[in-house]
Write a protein that holds these residues in place. Structure first.
Motif, mmCIF file in Angstrom:
data_model
loop_
_atom_site.group_PDB
_atom_site.id
_atom_site.type_symbol
_atom_site.label_atom_id
_atom_site.label_comp_id
_atom_site.label_asym_id
_atom_site.label_seq_id
_atom_site.Cartn_x
_atom_site.Cartn_y
_atom_site.Cartn_z
ATOM 1 N N LEU A 63 -2.789 -5.024 0.253
ATOM 2 C CA LEU A 63 -2.130 -6.091 -0.499
ATOM 3 C C LEU A 63 -3.072 -6.690 -1.535
ATOM 4 O O LEU A 63 -2.674 -6.982 -2.670
ATOM 5 C CB LEU A 63 -1.627 -7.170 0.457
ATOM 6 N N ALA A 64 -4.341 -6.867 -1.154
ATOM 7 C CA ALA A 64 -5.316 -7.422 -2.099
ATOM 8 C C ALA A 64 -5.560 -6.469 -3.262
ATOM 9 O O ALA A 64 -5.691 -6.905 -4.419
ATOM 10 C CB ALA A 64 -6.630 -7.720 -1.367
ATOM 11 N N LEU A 65 -5.613 -5.173 -2.980
ATOM 12 C CA LEU A 65 -5.818 -4.205 -4.057
ATOM 13 C C LEU A 65 -4.618 -4.181 -4.998
ATOM 14 O O LEU A 65 -4.778 -4.140 -6.227
ATOM 15 C CB LEU A 65 -6.070 -2.809 -3.473
ATOM 16 N N ALA A 66 -3.407 -4.215 -4.437
ATOM 17 C CA ALA A 66 -2.206 -4.248 -5.282
ATOM 18 C C ALA A 66 -2.202 -5.488 -6.173
ATOM 19 O O ALA A 66 -1.839 -5.426 -7.353
ATOM 20 C CB ALA A 66 -0.954 -4.214 -4.415
ATOM 21 N N GLU A 67 -2.621 -6.620 -5.620
ATOM 22 C CA GLU A 67 -2.687 -7.847 -6.415
ATOM 23 C C GLU A 67 -3.749 -7.731 -7.498
ATOM 24 O O GLU A 67 -3.563 -8.181 -8.629
ATOM 25 C CB GLU A 67 -2.984 -9.033 -5.508
ATOM 26 N N GLY A 68 -4.874 -7.091 -7.154
ATOM 27 C CA GLY A 68 -5.924 -6.885 -8.150
ATOM 28 C C GLY A 68 -5.476 -5.977 -9.277
ATOM 29 O O GLY A 68 -5.806 -6.204 -10.451
ATOM 30 N N LEU A 69 -4.715 -4.940 -8.945
ATOM 31 C CA LEU A 69 -4.162 -4.063 -9.977
ATOM 32 C C LEU A 69 -3.211 -4.836 -10.868
ATOM 33 O O LEU A 69 -3.221 -4.669 -12.105
ATOM 34 C CB LEU A 69 -3.431 -2.886 -9.328
ATOM 35 N N ARG A 70 -2.402 -5.692 -10.243
ATOM 36 C CA ARG A 70 -1.453 -6.489 -11.033
ATOM 37 C C ARG A 70 -2.184 -7.417 -11.991
ATOM 38 O O ARG A 70 -1.716 -7.656 -13.119
ATOM 39 C CB ARG A 70 -0.550 -7.294 -10.084
ATOM 40 N N ALA B 263 1.505 -1.153 -9.120
ATOM 41 C CA ALA B 263 1.506 -0.088 -8.105
ATOM 42 C C ALA B 263 1.516 -0.797 -6.760
ATOM 43 O O ALA B 263 0.549 -1.484 -6.420
ATOM 44 C CB ALA B 263 0.288 0.811 -8.234
ATOM 45 N N PRO B 264 2.578 -0.677 -5.987
ATOM 46 C CA PRO B 264 2.767 -1.530 -4.811
ATOM 47 C C PRO B 264 1.951 -1.102 -3.598
ATOM 48 O O PRO B 264 1.583 0.065 -3.443
ATOM 49 C CB PRO B 264 4.262 -1.381 -4.522
ATOM 50 N N ALA B 265 1.706 -2.075 -2.731
ATOM 51 C CA ALA B 265 1.133 -1.787 -1.417
ATOM 52 C C ALA B 265 2.262 -1.402 -0.473
ATOM 53 O O ALA B 265 3.276 -2.090 -0.389
ATOM 54 C CB ALA B 265 0.396 -3.010 -0.886
ATOM 55 N N ILE B 266 2.101 -0.307 0.224
ATOM 56 C CA ILE B 266 3.059 0.128 1.234
ATOM 57 C C ILE B 266 2.401 -0.093 2.588
ATOM 58 O O ILE B 266 1.320 0.432 2.858
ATOM 59 C CB ILE B 266 3.425 1.617 1.063
ATOM 60 N N THR C 287 -2.424 2.635 8.254
ATOM 61 C CA THR C 287 -2.305 3.621 7.170
ATOM 62 C C THR C 287 -1.717 3.000 5.902
ATOM 63 O O THR C 287 -1.106 3.700 5.097
ATOM 64 C CB THR C 287 -1.449 4.819 7.593
ATOM 65 N N SER C 288 -1.897 1.693 5.719
ATOM 66 C CA SER C 288 -1.398 1.058 4.502
ATOM 67 C C SER C 288 -2.010 1.746 3.292
ATOM 68 O O SER C 288 -3.157 2.207 3.326
ATOM 69 C CB SER C 288 -1.733 -0.435 4.498
ATOM 70 N N ARG C 289 -1.232 1.793 2.234
ATOM 71 C CA ARG C 289 -1.693 2.521 1.049
ATOM 72 C C ARG C 289 -1.099 1.923 -0.215
ATOM 73 O O ARG C 289 -0.148 1.138 -0.158
ATOM 74 C CB ARG C 289 -1.344 4.013 1.159
ATOM 75 N N ILE C 290 -1.650 2.334 -1.356
ATOM 76 C CA ILE C 290 -1.065 2.044 -2.661
ATOM 77 C C ILE C 290 -0.341 3.310 -3.098
ATOM 78 O O ILE C 290 -0.936 4.390 -3.153
ATOM 79 C CB ILE C 290 -2.133 1.661 -3.700
ATOM 80 N N ARG C 291 0.934 3.172 -3.398
ATOM 81 C CA ARG C 291 1.732 4.341 -3.810
ATOM 82 C C ARG C 291 1.701 4.429 -5.342
ATOM 83 O O ARG C 291 2.299 3.600 -6.029
ATOM 84 C CB ARG C 291 3.162 4.217 -3.301
ATOM 85 N N VAL C 292 1.001 5.419 -5.852
ATOM 86 C CA VAL C 292 0.819 5.587 -7.293
ATOM 87 C C VAL C 292 1.713 6.731 -7.769
ATOM 88 O O VAL C 292 1.657 7.838 -7.217
ATOM 89 C CB VAL C 292 -0.650 5.900 -7.641
ATOM 90 N N VAL C 293 2.528 6.450 -8.770
ATOM 91 C CA VAL C 293 3.447 7.466 -9.277
ATOM 92 C C VAL C 293 3.421 7.466 -10.805
ATOM 93 O O VAL C 293 3.948 6.549 -11.436
ATOM 94 C CB VAL C 293 4.891 7.218 -8.792
ATOM 95 N N PRO C 294 2.827 8.480 -11.424
ATOM 96 C CA PRO C 294 2.922 8.599 -12.885
ATOM 97 C C PRO C 294 4.272 9.153 -13.298
ATOM 98 O O PRO C 294 5.017 9.674 -12.463
ATOM 99 C CB PRO C 294 1.806 9.593 -13.212
ATOM 100 N N THR C 295 4.591 9.031 -14.560
ATOM 101 C CA THR C 295 5.792 9.652 -15.112
ATOM 102 C C THR C 295 5.403 10.518 -16.298
ATOM 103 O O THR C 295 4.279 10.429 -16.813
ATOM 104 C CB THR C 295 6.813 8.594 -15.571
#
Length: 405
Positions: free
Chosen positions: A347-354, A360-363, A372-380
């Motif tokens: 959650l802290a990393l997702a907030e830092g990215l924001r 890129a959300p925290a899952i 196993t929480s993670r940041i789900r990164v999806v390019p287009t």
């Protein structure tokens, strides 16, 4: 009088205490970048002043903003109507629906296809209509598959994620009578995603078919996160040439195909049966014609344009950059889950990215297992090289700030 209602305030408080409460955060458009609003809780949202890069969308080919797709939707609205107006078995079937289903069947190399109002409806309706006696389901299958299994009333055997040997063991136990309640005449269905949305893993479909065939079972594959991205705009089934071994191919129109809805592709008999027995098809208003037309155009572009190649180039660039920094990146698809572990760190990393204007959300649990929480990164495909570099720089800065690097 005794209160037999629901303590929603208490339930919401518990979610918030466990960092599980989620909020709606509107964006001005669906694209590779946009302006976001803070949760408005029913009031009129106010967009922020800073534009953010979006690395969280399933708009894999970036076609929601493509003029050709938008024009197709406009033409359908003008000539056919904005909505289907009824179930397709009444008066809601149009030439636009028929054209989309023809193109889907051609792409998926099947006799026919059938379009549902959503991917969720396609999975739930199909599994329930087939009414198998036993379903063998990957432990990480999508919620719509799980709910379809429940609605069908089947006995459900869970096998280990992407593990054909675990599937074989579960089938052997049933076949040998080591599981109570089995019958020699039972109908068996194996169900799996092809690309798993939270782990980015790809199911070993050929091995799964080998096991299923050895026990006479049917195979159903959910290509929601694969449709449009592989061979000739198909999915993993097409990339591996398994159309003749998989009886039910399901997918969505709401991800790479930049629209809304779901579909099932298969034999003439399968589609004719679902037309009559899939309650989520029979008793739902047909997919809106503009959505059907948009999906048709997007599928044409996926098959004949260069968007797929651009997507996979961005995926490779991002994965290499993240792993070079020291992040652990799961999976082997266009979905890049950056494994963090601790929920609060994620959650802290997702907030830092924001804070770096990257979305890129925290899952975290219960969507994924504890630890196993993670940041789900999806390019287009519509992200350019500078966008990818900006995303990597944000991960570097935010990771250092949180203490992960």
């Amino acid at each position: 009088m005794e209160d037999r209602g629901f303590d929603l305030e208490g339930r919401l408080g518990a979610l918030e205490a466990d960092d599980l409460k989620r909020n709606l955060s509107p964006v001005d458009r669906v694209a590779e970048r946009g302006y976001f609003a803070e949760p408005a809780y029913g009031d009129l949202p106010v967009l922020g002043s800073e534009e953010a890069l979006v690395f969280a969308s399933n708009n894999y080919l970036g076609l929601t903003a493509d003029e050709r797709v938008q024009d197709a939707a406009r033409r359908a609205a003008a000539t056919v109507g904005t909505g289907a107006g009824a179930s397709r078995l009444v008066t809601g079937d149009t030439m636009v629906h028929q054209d989309l289903e023809r193109l889907l069947a051609e792409t998926k190399r099947t006799d026919r296809a059938l379009v549902f109002a959503s991917g969720y409806a396609a999975n739930v309706g199909t599994i329930a209509a087939l009414s198998p006696d036993v379903v063998f389901s990957d432990e990480l299958n999508h919620a719509s598959i799980i709910d379809g299994c429940r609605l069908s009333g089947a006995d459900v055997e869970i096998y280990d994620h992407c593990d054909a040997d675990s599937l074989r063991s579960a089938m052997a136990a049933r076949a040998d009578g080591r599981v109570e309640g089995g019958d020699v005449d039972d109908s068996w269905l194996v169900v799996t995603d092809s690309v798993f949305s939270m782990d980015g893993t790809v199911a070993p479909l050929e091995a799964i078919c080998d096991v299923a065939e050895s026990y006479g079972a049917w195979v159903m594959v959910d290509e929601a996160h694969a449709t449009g991205l592989y061979a000739n705009g198909g999915g993993v089934v097409q990339a591996e040439g398994l159309e003749d071994r998989i009886q039910v191919q399901m997918g969505t129109l709401s991800k790479a195909l930049a629209s809304q809805g779901g579909y099932v592709a298969g034999s003439d008999d399968l589609i004719e049966y679902l037309c009559n027995e899939a309650r989520s098809f029979v008793y739902s208003t047909g997919l809106a014609p503009p959505a059907a037309a948009a999906a048709s155009e997007a599928l044409h572009i996926a098959r004949h344009g260069g968007a797929r190649e651009r997507l996979w180039e961005n995926v490779a660039h991002l994965r290499d950059g993240l792993e070079t920094m020291g992040y652990s990146v799961l999976g082997d698809s266009q979905i890049l889950p950056v494994l963090i572990g601790d929920r609060r760190d994620a959650l802290a990393l997702a907030e830092g990215l924001r804070d770096q204007d990257v979305v890129a959300p925290a899952i975290r649990p219960p969507t994924v297992p504890d630890g196993t929480s993670r940041i789900r990164v999806v390019p287009t495909a519509s992200h350019d090289r500078d966008d990818v570099i900006a995303c990597l720089e944000a991960f570097q800065a935010a990771g250092e700030e949180v203490g992960l690097l």
